[in-house]
Design a protein around this motif. Structure first.
Motif, PDB file in Angstrom:
ATOM      1  N   THR A 298      33.738  30.161  40.089  1.00 32.94           N
ATOM      2  CA  THR A 298      34.301  29.622  41.359  1.00 32.94           C
ATOM      3  C   THR A 298      35.118  28.147  40.936  1.00 32.94           C
ATOM      4  OG1 THR A 298      32.503  28.112  41.812  1.00 32.94           O
ATOM      5  CG2 THR A 298      32.348  30.357  42.543  1.00 32.94           C
ATOM      6  N   ASN A 441      36.522  34.134  41.167  1.00 36.28           N
ATOM      7  CA  ASN A 441      36.285  34.284  42.514  1.00 36.28           C
ATOM      8  C   ASN A 441      37.370  34.019  43.173  1.00 36.28           C
ATOM      9  OD1 ASN A 441      35.250  33.522  45.216  1.00 36.28           O
ATOM     10  ND2 ASN A 441      33.454  34.175  44.440  1.00 36.28           N
ATOM     11  N   THR A 443      37.626  33.912  46.871  1.00 37.46           N
ATOM     12  CA  THR A 443      37.248  33.781  48.063  1.00 37.46           C
ATOM     13  C   THR A 443      38.282  32.715  48.811  1.00 37.46           C
ATOM     14  OG1 THR A 443      35.081  34.581  47.968  1.00 37.46           O
ATOM     15  CG2 THR A 443      35.644  33.291  49.797  1.00 37.46           C
ATOM     16  N   GLU A 446      41.648  33.816  49.471  1.00 39.21           N
ATOM     17  CA  GLU A 446      41.711  34.886  50.481  1.00 39.21           C
ATOM     18  C   GLU A 446      41.466  33.900  52.078  1.00 39.21           C
ATOM     19  OE1 GLU A 446      38.688  37.475  49.481  1.00 39.21           O
ATOM     20  OE2 GLU A 446      40.168  38.337  47.991  1.00 39.21           O
ATOM     21  N   ARG A 451      45.871  37.663  49.663  1.00 43.65           N
ATOM     22  CA  ARG A 451      44.829  38.594  48.937  1.00 43.65           C
ATOM     23  C   ARG A 451      45.871  39.157  47.754  1.00 43.65           C
ATOM     24  NH1 ARG A 451      40.191  41.726  50.836  1.00 43.65           N
ATOM     25  NH2 ARG A 451      39.526  42.723  48.655  1.00 43.65           N
TER      26      ARG A 451
END
Length: 468
Positions: A298, A441, A443, A446, A451
């Motif tokens: 992350t 990661n 996320t 997004e 994306r």
């Protein structure tokens, strides 16, 4: 009389970025007081943190003194210290709002934020009027060559001056300014792409055709003296796609110095100039800032680089994080226009060569086109500054598994690819340590609306359009 008791608020105008600010004025029998510019409150209103460096005051003895219309290559925060003015602002920037006009009366209880390239002018309505403006660049003789002017009497703008210009006090220079049809619009600030010949650099050039792209032959990012003569005022964004990426050579004495010079020293110079000029700095980071013991990384993970290259990229990330407006785009296993793993494997497959490929390093490919598209999205969406992981999406694979996919996609037998451990692969030569796991990661990216494509889909498209 100055209006007292107002609530601090900002109002937009027909000219994009031109904001009128109502200022609370506190008065009693002694006179009045106001907070003319209070940074924390102004930012909360939505004004940009434009970083004023100079405060100018124009004192005007007579009613009818008229000045302008001047569009300078900097932002201005305009207010009246005493007296009253009729102000007129004309958009002289390139774009659809060119020629738009806004007028208003200003006294000490009202201010206006004038963005770069918007022509500013005023006419005094009371004697002994003092007109004040904060600007975010220093005046210089060279800057005058980048001014844009409009005649106060321009028929297209059709400004309804309260006092006829025939009776007003004007300078000879202001009388001689051109009409709107003859005005050269002030160009918008541009994006500067550094490392234009690299894989990501080429993708950025393709997706940002109006940006200026330079390589080291045009601007040496490691040369401190070059920064002193570069025209930074023409840019609002730097995308640093330049990097030293020879990870194995970086472990040698000469390589270590070269790696640090390009990846760290040059980044520090860029960070300094970006901060000083209120620019956005986009910097491309790497999975090598991690030791790879965590399977999925992350943006918040503590950096733990293994080798010189990874250490240099981690140091650069720390430097860029000090720039007020920045995006650190962390990616991995980059594939673009140039020599890379995919092209090598496709070439071996075409020649019916059976390669041995590392099978204990895991990650995802990151195609340069997707990296460039993600960067453009960040610059358009303007989320909070910080680190954003950006690779292609999909499951994790080893290098050997990706090689097998390439063989399969070009019509060859994937079993031709043999797997081998990293230790075995480098058993007869020195190499930099590599992270075992490089999956990022996605996320956070997004959440802000981007994306990336699935890595296998991007690989298939790349092989269709790329010739080994």
């Amino acid at each position: 009389m100055v209006q007292v008791g107002k609530t601090l608020e900002a109002t937009s105008t027909p000219i994009p970025g031109l904001l009128v600010i109502e200022l609370p004025v506190h008065g009693d029998n002694r006179g009045w007081f106001k907070e003319n510019w209070q940074r924390e409150k102004m930012l909360a209103l939505g004004l940009p943190d434009f970083g004023p460096v100079q405060n100018n005051i124009s004192f005007n003895t007579e009613v009818g003194t008229t000045r302008g219309i001047h569009a300078e290559p900097w932002d201005k925060y305009v207010s009246v210290a005493t007296g009253k003015i009729f102000g007129a602002w004309v958009d002289l920037r390139e774009g659809p709002s060119f020629g738009a006009v806004f007028t208003a009366e200003l006294d000490a209880s009202k201010a206006i934020f004038v963005p770069r390239g918007v022509g500013n002018s005023f006419q005094t309505l009371e004697p002994d009027t003092a007109y004040s403006y904060l600007v975010n660049d220093h005046w210089s003789a060279d800057a005058q060559t980048r001014y844009t002017f409009l005649n106060l009497a321009d028929e297209t703008a059709a400004i309804a001056w309260p006092i006829s210009l025939v009776d007003a006090a004007l300078s000879d220079k202001d009388r001689a300014h051109p009409r709107l049809a003859d005005v050269t619009p002030m160009p918008a600030k541009k994006t500067l792409i550094l490392g234009a010949n690299g894989q990501v650099g080429r993708a950025l050039v393709s997706i940002l055709p109006n940006a200026r792209a330079v390589d080291r032959s045009e601007f040496d990012i490691t040369d401190a003296a070059a920064y002193e003569t570069f025209d930074w005022g023409s840019y609002d964004t730097i995308i640093n796609a330049a990097a030293y990426t020879a990870v194995d050579v970086a472990e040698t004495p000469d390589g270590r110095r070269a790696c640090w010079e390009i990846n760290v020293t040059a980044t520090a110079l860029l960070a300094r100039v970006a901060t000083a000029n209120r620019m956005t700095l986009v910097h491309i980071s790497s999975d090598y800032v991690f030791d790879g013991t965590t399977e999925v990384h992350t943006e918040e993970e503590q950096l733990s680089p293994l080798g010189v290259y990874g250490q240099s990229k981690a140091a650069a990330d720390a430097i860029v994080s000090t720039v007020p407006d920045h995006y650190i785009v962390r990616t991995s296993w980059v594939i673009g226009d140039g020599n890379n793993f995919v092209r090598t494997m496709a070439s071996l497959a075409a020649r019916d060569v059976s390669p041995t490929v590392v099978n204990d390093q895991y990650g995802r490919l990151s195609f340069a086109d997707d990296i460039a598209a993600g960067i453009v999205h960040l610059l358009a969406a303007r989320p909070e500054s910080g680190v954003y992981n950006l690779s292609n999406d999909g499951p994790s694979h080893s290098w050997a598994e990706i090689a097998q996919q390439i063989f399969e996609l070009v019509g060859k037998d994937p079993s031709q690819v043999a797997g081998v451990s990293t230790t075995e692969y480098f058993s007869e030569r020195s190499a930099a340590p590599r992270p075992t796991h490089s999956v990022l990661n996605l996320t956070k990216l997004e959440v802000v609306g981007f994306r990336p494509r699935e890595a296998r889909e991007a690989l298939r498209n790349y092989l269709r359009s790329s010739t080994p």
